[in-house]
Design an enzyme around this catalytic site. Structure first.
Site, PDB file in Angstrom:
ATOM      1  CB  ILE A   5      38.490  28.278  34.202  1.00 33.72           C
ATOM      2  CG1 ILE A   5      39.895  28.884  34.140  1.00 33.72           C
ATOM      3  CG2 ILE A   5      38.132  27.890  35.639  1.00 33.72           C
ATOM      4  CD1 ILE A   5      40.069  30.161  34.949  1.00 33.72           C
TER       5      ILE A   5
ATOM      6  CG  ASN B 222      42.245  37.851  37.070  1.00 36.86           C
ATOM      7  OD1 ASN B 222      42.234  38.031  38.273  1.00 36.86           O
ATOM      8  ND2 ASN B 222      42.887  36.854  36.494  1.00 36.86           N
TER       9      ASN B 222
ATOM     10  CG  ASP C 144      46.999  33.415  43.924  1.00 39.37           C
ATOM     11  OD1 ASP C 144      47.606  33.376  42.851  1.00 39.37           O
ATOM     12  OD2 ASP C 144      45.871  33.942  44.052  1.00 39.37           O
TER      13      ASP C 144
ATOM     14  NE  ARG D  93      49.264  29.234  40.272  1.00 42.51           N
ATOM     15  CZ  ARG D  93      48.758  30.162  39.490  1.00 42.51           C
ATOM     16  NH1 ARG D  93      48.715  31.423  39.907  1.00 42.51           N
ATOM     17  NH2 ARG D  93      48.304  29.859  38.292  1.00 42.51           N
TER      18      ARG D  93
ATOM     19  CG  HIS E 130      43.933  36.443  41.758  1.00 41.10           C
ATOM     20  ND1 HIS E 130      44.718  35.350  41.972  1.00 41.10           N
ATOM     21  CD2 HIS E 130      43.572  36.389  40.454  1.00 41.10           C
ATOM     22  CE1 HIS E 130      44.832  34.662  40.845  1.00 41.10           C
ATOM     23  NE2 HIS E 130      44.148  35.277  39.902  1.00 41.10           N
TER      24      HIS E 130
ATOM     25  CB  SER F 147      46.652  27.994  35.339  1.00 34.41           C
ATOM     26  OG  SER F 147      46.539  29.354  35.695  1.00 34.41           O
TER      27      SER F 147
HETATM   28  P1  NDP Z   1      39.478  31.257  31.149  1.00 33.38           P
HETATM   29  O1  NDP Z   1      38.415  30.283  31.402  1.00 33.38           O
HETATM   30  O2  NDP Z   1      40.867  30.792  30.948  1.00 33.38           O
HETATM   31  O3  NDP Z   1      39.527  32.367  32.302  1.00 33.38           O
HETATM   32  C1  NDP Z   1      38.342  32.977  32.760  1.00 33.38           C
HETATM   33  C2  NDP Z   1      38.667  34.103  33.697  1.00 33.38           C
HETATM   34  O4  NDP Z   1      39.307  33.616  34.855  1.00 33.38           O
HETATM   35  C3  NDP Z   1      39.594  35.159  33.107  1.00 33.38           C
HETATM   36  O5  NDP Z   1      39.087  36.436  33.486  1.00 33.38           O
HETATM   37  C4  NDP Z   1      40.894  34.872  33.783  1.00 33.38           C
HETATM   38  O6  NDP Z   1      41.667  36.013  33.939  1.00 33.38           O
HETATM   39  C5  NDP Z   1      40.401  34.448  35.135  1.00 33.38           C
HETATM   40  N1  NDP Z   1      41.370  33.833  36.015  1.00 33.38           N
HETATM   41  C6  NDP Z   1      41.478  34.093  37.334  1.00 33.38           C
HETATM   42  N2  NDP Z   1      42.438  33.405  37.893  1.00 33.38           N
HETATM   43  C7  NDP Z   1      42.988  32.692  36.918  1.00 33.38           C
HETATM   44  C8  NDP Z   1      44.064  31.808  36.910  1.00 33.38           C
HETATM   45  N3  NDP Z   1      44.766  31.567  37.971  1.00 33.38           N
HETATM   46  N4  NDP Z   1      44.379  31.218  35.753  1.00 33.38           N
HETATM   47  C9  NDP Z   1      43.672  31.496  34.650  1.00 33.38           C
HETATM   48  N5  NDP Z   1      42.647  32.350  34.613  1.00 33.38           N
HETATM   49  C10 NDP Z   1      42.320  32.952  35.728  1.00 33.38           C
HETATM   50  O7  NDP Z   1      39.086  32.175  29.918  1.00 33.38           O
HETATM   51  P2  NDP Z   1      38.369  31.795  28.568  1.00 33.38           P
HETATM   52  O8  NDP Z   1      38.589  32.973  27.703  1.00 33.38           O
HETATM   53  O9  NDP Z   1      38.706  30.435  28.108  1.00 33.38           O
HETATM   54  O10 NDP Z   1      36.838  31.736  28.986  1.00 33.38           O
HETATM   55  C11 NDP Z   1      36.115  32.854  29.384  1.00 33.38           C
HETATM   56  C12 NDP Z   1      34.645  32.620  29.104  1.00 33.38           C
HETATM   57  O11 NDP Z   1      33.952  33.783  29.513  1.00 33.38           O
HETATM   58  C13 NDP Z   1      34.365  32.394  27.620  1.00 33.38           C
HETATM   59  O12 NDP Z   1      33.549  31.251  27.476  1.00 33.38           O
HETATM   60  C14 NDP Z   1      33.648  33.666  27.210  1.00 33.38           C
HETATM   61  O13 NDP Z   1      32.654  33.437  26.243  1.00 33.38           O
HETATM   62  C15 NDP Z   1      33.048  34.139  28.504  1.00 33.38           C
HETATM   63  N6  NDP Z   1      32.869  35.578  28.546  1.00 33.38           N
HETATM   64  C16 NDP Z   1      31.792  36.051  29.193  1.00 33.38           C
HETATM   65  C17 NDP Z   1      31.510  37.393  29.234  1.00 33.38           C
HETATM   66  C18 NDP Z   1      30.287  37.843  29.925  1.00 33.38           C
HETATM   67  O14 NDP Z   1      29.812  37.169  30.815  1.00 33.38           O
HETATM   68  N7  NDP Z   1      29.723  38.959  29.547  1.00 33.38           N
HETATM   69  C19 NDP Z   1      32.385  38.370  28.560  1.00 33.38           C
HETATM   70  C20 NDP Z   1      33.527  37.795  27.943  1.00 33.38           C
HETATM   71  C21 NDP Z   1      33.752  36.424  27.945  1.00 33.38           C
HETATM   72  P3  NDP Z   1      42.798  36.457  32.880  1.00 33.38           P
HETATM   73  O15 NDP Z   1      42.063  36.872  31.633  1.00 33.38           O
HETATM   74  O16 NDP Z   1      43.478  37.581  33.564  1.00 33.38           O
HETATM   75  O17 NDP Z   1      43.658  35.249  32.670  1.00 33.38           O
END
Ligand code: NDP
Length: 331
Positions: free
Chosen positions: A16, A131, A159, A162, A187, A242
């Site tokens: 994202i 999330n 949402d 959508r 959500h 997404s």
């Molecule tokens: P994404 O960028 O795809 O998603 C990030 C978050 O957004 C997830 O929790 C995801 O939930 C949530 N989310 C909320 N709404 C939506 C939606 N409609 N569609 C998709 N996602 C949604 O995840 P990545 O794994 O690519 O990236 C996460 C980043 O966070 C990484 O760069 C990682 O290093 C970092 N990170 C940071 C941490 C910290 O700050 N301590 C700990 C762990 C990771 P869901 O998982 O339910 O899809």
């Protein structure tokens, strides 16, 4: 010329984040005349990827982008930020219990709350995307008591969008002519996409969606489940969750909050509940809101029928349970 606004994106090296930062740098979030300085935070294992994103931002030569901070240090990332978009979070992995995911995220949001409270600009606006978004936002609020509760929100705009998209496809009308759907509650899959007050602009004026669709079975059934399960459908199709639509919705959320909603239009935002519509107070619940002068207000006085009442209550119960689970992770 306008002073640059500092925008924090956490988890900026993720999916994202990668879709979101160019939108912010192009003025999609804060306007085509608003310079920005991007603050990007990620965790040490993602530091190299984060630096790659920074390189691409330099290479894109965005005229509005006046600076980039890319760091794994939360204090450096939060310092002086006016807007904070919290995308970083611990993903639910196969075999993990709900409580395990909650516990990881509670500790992340607790520590980031402190960094924001101590170092963000006064009146910083916070949007939580990661999330469980509503409950992460609630934890952030609890551990950043000096940030006004009204400044801490979570994303349900995806949402909402959508739901607009589904109505526009069903009626074969422009999505920009559809308005005032509502996402109530969490959500999560218990969210309630409500079309009872939604309208479509037609050549003969504004018409209620229910009058135009003429298919209550679809509106009360497939429409709701399609919106609720759209995230899973995207994962199935793309093998990834997404990202572009989530990033776009985050821009819509902040833009409308900062610059205001159009007259006669409301949007959905997860906000600290005051118990409006008999939703539980003291959780972050998604309501219909209008925004003016940088502040949101819950739209009051909408009629809630019995079908809707049950759905508002169900998602409220889930949020109360999530809150309890989150608190049990703290002790
Ligand atoms: P994404 O960028 O795809 O998603 C990030 C978050 O957004 C997830 O929790 C995801 O939930 C949530 N989310 C909320 N709404 C939506 C939606 N409609 N569609 C998709 N996602 C949604 O995840 P990545 O794994 O690519 O990236 C996460 C980043 O966070 C990484 O760069 C990682 O290093 C970092 N990170 C940071 C941490 C910290 O700050 N301590 C700990 C762990 C990771 P869901 O998982 O339910 O899809």
């Amino acid at each position: 010329a306008k002073q640059p606004v500092r925008v924090l994106v956490t988890g900026a090296a993720g999916q994202i984040g990668y879709a979101l930062v160019p939108m912010i740098a192009r003025g999609v979030m804060l306007g085509a005349d608003q310079p920005v300085i991007l603050h990007m935070l990620d965790i040490p294992p993602a530091a190299e990827a984060l630096n790659g994103v920074k390189m691409e931002l330099v290479d894109a030569a965005f005229p509005l982008l006046k600076g980039v901070v890319a760091t794994t240090d939360a204090v450096e990332a939060c310092t002086g930020v006016n807007v904070a978009v919290m995308v970083g979070g611990f993903p639910r992995k196969e075999g993990m219990e709900r409580k395990d995911v909650m516990s990881k995220n509670v500790s992340i949001y607790k520590s980031q709350a402190s960094a924001l409270e101590l170092h963000a600009a006064p009146n910083c606006k916070v949007l939580v995307v990661a999330n469980p978004a509503n409950t992460n936002a609630l934890i952030l609020k609890e551990f950043a008591p000096s940030i006004p509760a009204k400044n801490i929100t979570c994303l349900t705009r995806l949402d909402h969008n959508r739901a607009l998209g589904q109505i526009s496809e069903k009626l074969n009308v422009q999505v920009s002519d559809v308005k005032n759907v509502i996402i109530w509650g969490n959500h999560s899959s218990t969210q309630y996409p409500d079309v009872n007050h939604a309208t479509v602009m037609t050549p003969s004026g504004e018409k209620p969606v229910r009058e135009l669709v003429k298919d209550d079975a679809w509106l009360n059934g497939e429409f709701i489940t399609t919106v609720q399960q759209r995230g899973a459908a995207i994962i199935k199709a793309r093998k990834l969750s997404s990202a572009l639509s989530a990033a776009s919705a985050a821009c819509d959320h902040i833009r409308d909050w900062v610059l205001g909603t159009p007259e006669g239009t409301w949007v959905s935002m997860g906000v600290y509940s005051d118990g409006s519509y008999n939703a539980p107070a003291g959780v972050i619940y998604s309501f219909p809101v209008t925004c003016k002068n940088g502040e949101w207000t819950i739209v009051q006085g909408l009629a809630i029928d019995e079908f809707s009442r049950k759905k508002l209550d169900l998602t409220g119960v889930e949020l109360t349970e999530e809150k309890e689970l989150a608190y049990s992770c703290l002790s």
